[in-house]
Write a protein that holds these residues in place. Structure first.
Motif, PDB file in Angstrom:
ATOM      1  N   GLY A   1     -11.002  22.601 -10.650  1.00  0.00           N
ATOM      2  CA  GLY A   1     -12.356  23.009 -11.006  1.00  0.00           C
ATOM      3  C   GLY A   1     -13.339  22.926  -9.867  1.00  0.00           C
ATOM      4  N   GLY A   2     -12.918  22.394  -8.723  1.00  0.00           N
ATOM      5  CA  GLY A   2     -13.782  22.355  -7.562  1.00  0.00           C
ATOM      6  C   GLY A   2     -13.796  23.694  -6.831  1.00  0.00           C
ATOM      7  N   PHE A   3     -14.735  23.837  -5.911  1.00  0.00           N
ATOM      8  CA  PHE A   3     -14.852  25.051  -5.097  1.00  0.00           C
ATOM      9  C   PHE A   3     -15.149  24.642  -3.664  1.00  0.00           C
ATOM     10  N   ALA A   4     -14.694  25.452  -2.731  1.00  0.00           N
ATOM     11  CA  ALA A   4     -15.032  25.260  -1.328  1.00  0.00           C
ATOM     12  C   ALA A   4     -15.530  26.594  -0.782  1.00  0.00           C
ATOM     13  N   VAL A   5     -16.603  26.536  -0.002  1.00  0.00           N
ATOM     14  CA  VAL A   5     -17.204  27.756   0.552  1.00  0.00           C
ATOM     15  C   VAL A   5     -17.424  27.554   2.046  1.00  0.00           C
ATOM     16  N   TRP A   6     -16.935  28.496   2.842  1.00  0.00           N
ATOM     17  CA  TRP A   6     -17.225  28.520   4.278  1.00  0.00           C
ATOM     18  C   TRP A   6     -18.010  29.789   4.549  1.00  0.00           C
ATOM     19  N   ASP A   7     -19.232  29.598   5.039  1.00  0.00           N
ATOM     20  CA  ASP A   7     -20.181  30.695   5.223  1.00  0.00           C
ATOM     21  C   ASP A   7     -20.422  30.893   6.718  1.00  0.00           C
ATOM     22  N   PRO A   8     -20.113  32.071   7.269  1.00  0.00           N
ATOM     23  CA  PRO A   8     -20.311  32.277   8.709  1.00  0.00           C
ATOM     24  C   PRO A   8     -21.770  32.173   9.135  1.00  0.00           C
ATOM     25  N   ALA A   9     -22.705  32.337   8.210  1.00  0.00           N
ATOM     26  CA  ALA A   9     -24.119  32.218   8.559  1.00  0.00           C
ATOM     27  C   ALA A   9     -24.594  30.773   8.542  1.00  0.00           C
TER      28      ALA A   9
ATOM     29  N   ALA B   1     -18.446  22.970   6.031  1.00  0.00           N
ATOM     30  CA  ALA B   1     -18.218  23.820   4.857  1.00  0.00           C
ATOM     31  C   ALA B   1     -18.911  23.151   3.681  1.00  0.00           C
ATOM     32  N   TYR B   2     -19.082  23.891   2.589  1.00  0.00           N
ATOM     33  CA  TYR B   2     -19.640  23.326   1.363  1.00  0.00           C
ATOM     34  C   TYR B   2     -18.500  23.156   0.368  1.00  0.00           C
ATOM     35  N   VAL B   3     -18.175  21.908   0.058  1.00  0.00           N
ATOM     36  CA  VAL B   3     -17.045  21.612  -0.824  1.00  0.00           C
ATOM     37  C   VAL B   3     -17.576  20.890  -2.060  1.00  0.00           C
ATOM     38  N   PHE B   4     -17.381  21.506  -3.218  1.00  0.00           N
ATOM     39  CA  PHE B   4     -17.892  21.014  -4.490  1.00  0.00           C
ATOM     40  C   PHE B   4     -16.766  20.393  -5.309  1.00  0.00           C
ATOM     41  N   SER B   5     -16.981  19.197  -5.827  1.00  0.00           N
ATOM     42  CA  SER B   5     -16.105  18.706  -6.893  1.00  0.00           C
ATOM     43  C   SER B   5     -16.450  19.493  -8.157  1.00  0.00           C
ATOM     44  N   SER B   6     -15.623  19.364  -9.190  1.00  0.00           N
ATOM     45  CA  SER B   6     -15.903  20.111 -10.420  1.00  0.00           C
ATOM     46  C   SER B   6     -17.263  19.726 -11.002  1.00  0.00           C
ATOM     47  N   ARG B   7     -17.635  18.456 -10.915  1.00  0.00           N
ATOM     48  CA  ARG B   7     -18.936  18.033 -11.443  1.00  0.00           C
ATOM     49  C   ARG B   7     -20.083  18.590 -10.600  1.00  0.00           C
ATOM     50  N   GLU B   8     -19.896  18.634  -9.284  1.00  0.00           N
ATOM     51  CA  GLU B   8     -20.972  19.114  -8.413  1.00  0.00           C
ATOM     52  C   GLU B   8     -21.227  20.602  -8.564  1.00  0.00           C
TER      53      GLU B   8
ATOM     54  N   PRO C   1     -24.712  26.067 -25.926  1.00  0.00           N
ATOM     55  CA  PRO C   1     -24.998  25.466 -24.619  1.00  0.00           C
ATOM     56  C   PRO C   1     -23.766  25.539 -23.729  1.00  0.00           C
ATOM     57  N   ILE C   2     -23.944  25.974 -22.496  1.00  0.00           N
ATOM     58  CA  ILE C   2     -22.792  26.210 -21.639  1.00  0.00           C
ATOM     59  C   ILE C   2     -21.959  24.941 -21.454  1.00  0.00           C
TER      60      ILE C   2
ATOM     61  N   VAL D   1     -14.300  29.388 -21.067  1.00  0.00           N
ATOM     62  CA  VAL D   1     -15.621  29.966 -20.850  1.00  0.00           C
ATOM     63  C   VAL D   1     -16.315  29.273 -19.685  1.00  0.00           C
ATOM     64  N   ARG D   2     -16.185  27.948 -19.620  1.00  0.00           N
ATOM     65  CA  ARG D   2     -16.816  27.225 -18.507  1.00  0.00           C
ATOM     66  C   ARG D   2     -16.177  27.599 -17.170  1.00  0.00           C
ATOM     67  N   ARG D   3     -14.869  27.791 -17.157  1.00  0.00           N
ATOM     68  CA  ARG D   3     -14.205  28.163 -15.893  1.00  0.00           C
ATOM     69  C   ARG D   3     -14.696  29.519 -15.420  1.00  0.00           C
ATOM     70  N   ILE D   4     -14.789  30.477 -16.334  1.00  0.00           N
ATOM     71  CA  ILE D   4     -15.272  31.807 -15.961  1.00  0.00           C
ATOM     72  C   ILE D   4     -16.738  31.747 -15.520  1.00  0.00           C
ATOM     73  N   THR D   5     -17.539  30.943 -16.231  1.00  0.00           N
ATOM     74  CA  THR D   5     -18.950  30.824 -15.881  1.00  0.00           C
ATOM     75  C   THR D   5     -19.117  30.154 -14.519  1.00  0.00           C
ATOM     76  N   ALA D   6     -18.327  29.112 -14.251  1.00  0.00           N
ATOM     77  CA  ALA D   6     -18.388  28.454 -12.947  1.00  0.00           C
ATOM     78  C   ALA D   6     -17.979  29.415 -11.839  1.00  0.00           C
ATOM     79  N   LEU D   7     -16.967  30.233 -12.090  1.00  0.00           N
ATOM     80  CA  LEU D   7     -16.546  31.223 -11.108  1.00  0.00           C
ATOM     81  C   LEU D   7     -17.652  32.241 -10.859  1.00  0.00           C
ATOM     82  N   ALA D   8     -18.271  32.715 -11.940  1.00  0.00           N
ATOM     83  CA  ALA D   8     -19.371  33.665 -11.800  1.00  0.00           C
ATOM     84  C   ALA D   8     -20.503  33.064 -10.980  1.00  0.00           C
ATOM     85  N   TYR D   9     -20.813  31.790 -11.255  1.00  0.00           N
ATOM     86  CA  TYR D   9     -21.899  31.127 -10.523  1.00  0.00           C
ATOM     87  C   TYR D   9     -21.554  30.964  -9.048  1.00  0.00           C
TER      88      TYR D   9
END
Length: 439
Positions: free
Chosen positions: A120-128, A146-153, A236-237, A244-252
């Motif tokens: 459920g976590g995400f990691a993002v590497w942004d060239p900017a 990089a920006y690395v999110f735990s599922s709660r974050e 409430p989400i 639904v939460r996984r899809i919503t987290a992905l969308a976000y």
């Protein structure tokens, strides 16, 4: 874009090589054979950091280690940088430093990289925002790696140390989405459109933002966004299902990563990235079959829509256990731009092979294909009974298991484990009738 990975003395196999396609790469195989591991290595090759090293709150994304620390271990890779130049590099493991050797100086720039981890976590590497900057004509790595999110974050926000102080780099899904809805601007529309594409529809029942906010308790001052469900209730989400939460987290995360990249690029006077790499572990996790069938085409469509103005090219590398996911890509699979990989165990050794693409037609055919390797798409008991029946019809009585050693025992078991409309019944009935006629 990641072009290839070659591993030696690291991971579940002595050696492993993977030549990736420029658009879609799906990896399947049994549990424990290295799908998540390959995605972690891919993230490291693109960003030079292991997710767990940047956020100890994750339950995955750990740094790779040699299988045998006494022997040389290497990770080789090739990628195409933002400028279109091919970069090749071989990194060796240094046991005394407990680290993989990096290259000195300014590293490569692969474009925007987004990694959806299985936990459920995400990691993002942004060239900017994460790439090196130049100060006084000297390259300096002063930015966040990089920006690395735990599922709660993902939900509550992420703070990271910048210049010696904790800085709020993301408000989190709950706060950001509530703010976007109130502002009624591009962010709200983007989030709603991404949700609508990612979630499959039946008629007009697409997953969409609710019309109200919710409070969870008298002590919680947050206004919680809601989602309008197919049964016409705003939920409430945070109370929605895992799917639904996984899809919503992905969308976000897709919306947030692209939004912040555009904002940072504008502030720096840079052109937004035209290359995006999506890494996705267990892409079908928590999703109903109807959603599993839609997720990969939807992901490709979402990123194309989000980045349409920038004209970005997208590479998706995803691990899956779902035959529905593979069935879903049959109409869009392009052998010049897409690949399917299979991890398999044979003779106590793991191997990775590129599976030649062949349409299977339906989920049952995918289950019994070389990609999944099941003998039948039935229960284990049904498989055992049918194999006993087939052995009986062949006259191979030596292959019959205990308890299924007579025609009567086999027939009784078939009645117990097979549905009345199972396609095996005509074969068995015709055989029994012919045996009766000949007797």
């Amino acid at each position: 874009m990641l072009e290839s990975l070659k591993l030696k003395n690291v991971g579940p196999a002595p050696q492993m090589k993977m030549d990736l396609a420029p658009r879609l790469n799906l990896i399947t195989g049994d549990n424990g054979l290295g799908k998540s591991f390959l995605l972690d290595v891919a993230w490291w090759a693109l960003t030079r950091k292991w997710p767990q090293d940047l956020n100890a709150g994750l339950t995955s994304g750990y740094a790779a280690r040699p299988t045998d620390v006494r022997s040389k271990a290497t990770i080789e890779f090739a990628l195409q940088s933002k400028s279109g130049r091919q970069v090749k590099y071989a990194s060796a493991y240094k046991p005394d430093e407990q680290a993989w050797l990096g290259r000195a100086g300014r590293p490569w720039n692969p474009g925007l990289v987004i990694y959806a981890l299985a936990d459920g976590g995400f990691a993002v590497w942004d060239p900017a925002r994460n790439y090196w900057k130049t100060k006084g004509g000297i390259d300096q790595q002063e930015r966040v790696p990089a920006y690395v999110f735990s599922s709660r974050e993902v939900w509550d926000g992420l703070r990271v140390p910048i210049d010696g102080r904790l800085t709020q780099v993301s408000n989190g899904l709950v706060a950001d989405w509530a703010s976007w809805i109130r502002e009624r601007g591009d962010d709200a529309r983007r989030m709603a459109s991404v949700l609508a594409v990612l979630a499959p529809t039946v008629g007009d029942d697409s997953l969409k933002p609710g019309t109200t906010f919710a409070r969870l308790s008298v002590d919680d001052a947050r206004d919680i966004p809601t989602v309008r469900m197919g049964y016409r209730q705003d939920v409430p989400i945070l109370y929605a299902s895992l799917g639904v939460r996984r899809i919503t987290a992905l969308a976000y995360m897709l919306s947030w990563a692209w939004r912040e990249h555009l904002t940072a690029s504008a502030q720096l006077g840079e052109v937004p990235s035209t290359r995006i790499v999506l890494l996705f572990d267990e892409i079908e996790a928590h999703l109903h079959p109807r959603w599993q069938r839609a997720i990969v085409p939807a992901l490709l469509e979402v990123v194309r829509t989000l980045t349409e103005e920038a004209g970005a090219s997208v590479q998706l590398i995803a691990a899956t256990h779902s035959p529905l996911v593979l069935a879903s890509i049959e109409p869009l699979f392009d052998v010049d731009r897409d690949k399917l990989f299979v991890l398999e165990l044979a003779r106590d050794a793991v191997s990775l092979r590129e599976q030649p693409w062949a349409m299977q037609g339906d989920v049952i055919n995918w289950l019994v294909s070389d990609s999944f390797g099941l003998r039948q798409g039935r229960s284990l008991d049904a498989e055992r009974a049918i194999e006993a029946a087939e052995a009986w019809m062949r006259g191979d009585t030596g292959a019959l298991p205990p308890g299924l050693e007579t025609e009567t025992e086999i027939h009784t078991e078939l009645q117990r484990v097979l549905a009345g409309h199972d396609p095996f019944w005509p074969r068995w009935v015709v055989f029994a009738e012919n045996q009766g006629a000949s007797g």
